[in-house]
Design an enzyme around this catalytic site. Sequence first.
Site, mmCIF file in Angstrom:
data_model
loop_
_atom_site.group_PDB
_atom_site.id
_atom_site.type_symbol
_atom_site.label_atom_id
_atom_site.label_comp_id
_atom_site.label_asym_id
_atom_site.label_seq_id
_atom_site.Cartn_x
_atom_site.Cartn_y
_atom_site.Cartn_z
ATOM 1 N N HIS A 4 0.624 8.360 3.010
ATOM 2 C CA HIS A 4 0.623 7.209 2.100
ATOM 3 C C HIS A 4 1.793 6.270 2.412
ATOM 4 O O HIS A 4 1.698 5.062 2.237
ATOM 5 C CB HIS A 4 0.695 7.670 0.650
ATOM 6 N N THR B 26 3.686 5.216 -9.292
ATOM 7 C CA THR B 26 2.659 4.305 -8.773
ATOM 8 C C THR B 26 1.705 4.982 -7.809
ATOM 9 O O THR B 26 0.801 4.341 -7.288
ATOM 10 C CB THR B 26 3.299 3.089 -8.079
ATOM 11 N N HIS C 45 11.118 5.824 -0.578
ATOM 12 C CA HIS C 45 9.955 5.522 0.256
ATOM 13 C C HIS C 45 9.651 4.027 0.188
ATOM 14 O O HIS C 45 10.290 3.287 -0.551
ATOM 15 C CB HIS C 45 8.750 6.372 -0.155
ATOM 16 N N HIS D 68 6.746 0.623 0.324
ATOM 17 C CA HIS D 68 5.418 0.066 0.068
ATOM 18 C C HIS D 68 5.324 -1.317 0.706
ATOM 19 O O HIS D 68 6.274 -2.090 0.663
ATOM 20 C CB HIS D 68 5.150 -0.061 -1.437
#
Length: 192
Positions: A31, A142, A55, A57
């Site tokens: 992801h 999320t 992380h 996005h």
Amino acid sequence: MEAGNAVKVEKIDELQPNYMEIPLSLTNNGHTIRANTSKGKLNFGNNEYDLLQFHFHAPSEHLLNGMTYPLEIHFVNGTADGRMAVLGVLVKAGAHNPAFQEILEQSPKHIGDTINPPIMIRPALLLPEHTQHFYTYAGSLTTPPCSEGVQWFVLQDILEVSEQQIRDFSSKFYHDNARAEQKLNGRVLDVH
């Protein structure tokens, strides 16, 4: 104001991310690219959270003045009793960022792989210079299962990485790994 009336002034809680230098450990979880850690603290008022991981996005999951950004970094923090706080950092094209470059160069390309190169990284270099202005609200994670009960802090100041670094992340790793815009659904957004 009439004479004689006293005004009580309360100090606004400060957000204090204290993210230490850590050995670089990166996972491609299918992801996103996740940096694994157990060092660092996020303090807000009387609350102290441990940095668990961070992380990326692409594009951003938060909008600022109705605008998305090419990247967003989530610093996921937690406590021993299960409370969670996520610090969101919006990213725009600008100056080259050496810390982000290390992540780009060392990240595993295959889903499920973890790489532990003999490199140290300072997560604080993935924060903008100023962290005292931010938005906060109670929300959820999320990514599935999108658990509720997360305290969000989204910095108003924007981090810069180069246009090439944004292209590299999106082309070599992930693009469109952001949750769609969500309505406030009665949540209160505080500005600090």
